[in-house]
Write a protein that holds these residues in place. Structure first.
Motif, PDB file in Angstrom:
ATOM      1  N   ALA A  15       0.693  -1.228   0.437  1.00 46.14           N
ATOM      2  CA  ALA A  15      -0.070  -0.348   0.126  1.00 46.14           C
ATOM      3  C   ALA A  15       0.821   1.182  -0.286  1.00 46.14           C
ATOM      4  N   VAL A  16       1.865   1.197   0.812  1.00 49.01           N
ATOM      5  CA  VAL A  16       2.745   2.677   0.843  1.00 49.01           C
ATOM      6  C   VAL A  16       3.119   2.617  -0.142  1.00 49.01           C
ATOM      7  N   ARG A  48       0.118   5.996   7.754  1.00 47.59           N
ATOM      8  CA  ARG A  48       0.955   5.586   5.970  1.00 47.59           C
ATOM      9  C   ARG A  48       0.310   6.430   5.019  1.00 47.59           C
ATOM     10  N   CYS A  49      -1.202   6.081   4.774  1.00 40.70           N
ATOM     11  CA  CYS A  49      -1.324   6.057   3.694  1.00 40.70           C
ATOM     12  C   CYS A  49      -3.073   7.393   3.269  1.00 40.70           C
ATOM     13  N   PRO A  77       0.320   3.951  -3.196  1.00 43.13           N
ATOM     14  CA  PRO A  77      -0.840   4.791  -2.285  1.00 43.13           C
ATOM     15  C   PRO A  77      -1.265   5.218  -2.973  1.00 43.13           C
ATOM     16  N   THR A 135      -5.171   6.971   0.655  1.00 40.74           N
ATOM     17  CA  THR A 135      -5.904   6.090   0.221  1.00 40.74           C
ATOM     18  C   THR A 135      -7.366   5.447   0.965  1.00 40.74           C
TER      19      THR A 135
END
Ligand code: 13P
Ligand code: SF4
Length: 311
Positions: A220-221, A243-244, A224, A247
Motif C-alpha cells: 500500500a505504501v 501511512r497513506c 498509495p 488512500t
C-alpha cells in the motif's frame, strides 16, 4: 484517555519498559506503542531490546516467543486470556504423534504455536519469511508444515512443494466471505485485493497480493494511488491509513455480516489493562525452562535465516 497515556509513559520511563504492539491491536494501543509490527518484527525487536520489561501487546504466543528469546527479562501481556485459535488448533501431544508417524521430515512451524510445539520444531517461520525459508531447503526435502493449512497449502501451490500440512487454521481469517469479497471487487473495479495467507484458498484466489501484514502494508505504501480491499484483521487499517492518508482502504467483510473482521483475542488488550499490567508487573509470561531451551533453537534459526535473507 490522555491521563492514562501519560501514566503509561511515566511507568515505562520509571521501569525501563518497552511496549511492543502487533498491527492487530486496538488503534489507541498502536498509537502509544514504542514499536508496532508483524510477528517477525516483534520477535526481532524483542531479541534486541535493552529494556528490562517487555510489554507484548499481542497474544500469548507472541509473549512466549519474546520470553524464550529474553529469559532474563520480564515479559508482560496486558490480558493473559489473549490466546490464538490457530495455536490452539495444534496441541503439542498430537503434533508430536504426527511427527512420529512421519519420520525423516524436517518440521517447519508457524510462529503462531505454543512453546511446546516450537520445542518439537526444526525451524520456526512467520508469514513474512515462510515461503523463503521453505525454499531455502532442497526441493526434495521432506517437510512437515504446521499448523496453518491455508498458509501451508498456499506455499505448496506457489513453490510446487509437497509439504505435509497440519490441519489447523485461524478462525478469524477463515471467516472472510468469498461471495462478499467478489461483490466488493465488482463494485470497485481496479481495486487491489490484499490478503493474508491465513485466509482460505478461495479468498487467496481472488487476491492480487498475498502476504503478511507487513508485506501488505508495504504494498500500500509503495502504491498509495490505488484503492485497496484488505482481507486480514482490520487492525492493520490503522497503520495503512496513517501511512497513506489519501488512500481508500476497504476492509473485506466476514461471513457474520459485521463490517470488518476483528480478532477478539487481540482486542482483549486495552489501554486500561496495559496501564495495570505495567503498574503491577503482571500478568507475566513464564515458559518452562526445559521447553524454552529447545524452543529457542528453531526461533533463533528463523532469525538467522531472516537476517541472511535481509528480511
Ligand atoms: P503476521 O503478523 O505475520 O502478519 O501474522 C498475522 C497473525 O495472525 C498474527 O497473529
Ligand atoms: Fe491467532 Fe488468528 Fe487472532 Fe492472529 S488473527 S492472533 S492467527 S486467532
Amino acid at each position: 484517555m490522555e491521563n492514562l497515556k501519560e501514566a503509561i509513559a511515566q511507568l515505562k520511563r520509571e521501569k525501563n519498559a518497552v511496549v511492543l504492539g502487533h498491527y492487530y491491536q486496538r488503534d489507541e494501543i498502536q498509537e502509544i506503542a514504542d514499536f508496532v509490527g508483524d510477528s517477525l518484527a516483534l520477535a526481532q525487536w524483542a531479541a534486541r531490546t535493552e529494556a528490562d520489561i517487555i510489554v507484548m501487546c499481542g497474544v500469548h504466543f507472541m509473549g512466549e516467543t519474546a520470553k524464550i528469546l529474553c529469559p532474563d527479562k520480564k515479559v508482560l501481556v496486558p490480558d493473559s486470556l489473549a490466546g490464538c485459535s490457530l495455536a490452539d488448533s495444534c496441541p503439542a501431544d498430537r503434533f508430536s504423534q504426527f511427527i512420529k508417524e512421519h519420520p525423516g521430515h524436517t518440521v517447519i512451524s508457524y510462529v503462531n504455536t505454543t512453546a511446546a510445539v516450537k520445542a518439537l520444531t526444526d525451524v520456526v517461520v512467520t508469514s513474512t519469511n515462510a515461503r523463503q525459508i521453505v525454499e531455502s531447503f532442497p526441493k526434495d526435502e521432506k517437510i512437515i508444515f504446521g499448523p496453518d493449512r491455508n498458509l501451508g497449502n498456499y506455499i505448496n501451490t506457489v513453490t510446487g512443494r509437497r509439504m505435509l500440512v497440519w490441519d489447523g487454521a485461524c478462525s478469524v481469517h477463515e471467516q472472510f466471505s468469498v461471495e462478499k469479497l467478489a461483490e466488493i471487487k465488482r463494485a470497485h473495479p481496479g481495486a487491489v485485493v490484499l490478503a493474508h495467507p491465513e485466509c482460505k484458498g478461495e479468498v487467496l484466489k481472488l487476491a492480487d497480493v498475498v502476504g503478511s501484514t507487513a508485506a501488505l502494508l508495504k504494498q500500500a505504501v509503495a502504491h498509495p494511488e490505488k484503492t485497496y480491499i484488505v482481507a486480514t484483521e482490520a487492525g492493520i487499517l490503522y497503520e495503512m491509513r496513517k501511512r497513506c492518508p489519501s488512500t481508500t482502504f476497504i476492509p473485506a467483510p466476514p461471513l457474520d455480516g459485521s463490517p470488518c473482521n476483528l480478532c477478539k483475542d487481540m482486542r482483549l488488550n486495552t489501554l486500561e489493562k496495559l496501564y495495570a499490567c505495567l503498574r503491577d508487573e503482571s500478568p507475566e509470561i513464564q515458559v518452562d525452562p526445559a521447553i524454552a531451551a529447545r524452543a529457542v533453537l528453531p526461533i533463533r534459526r528463523m532469525l538467522e535465516i531472516s537476517e541472511r535473507l535481509g528480511l
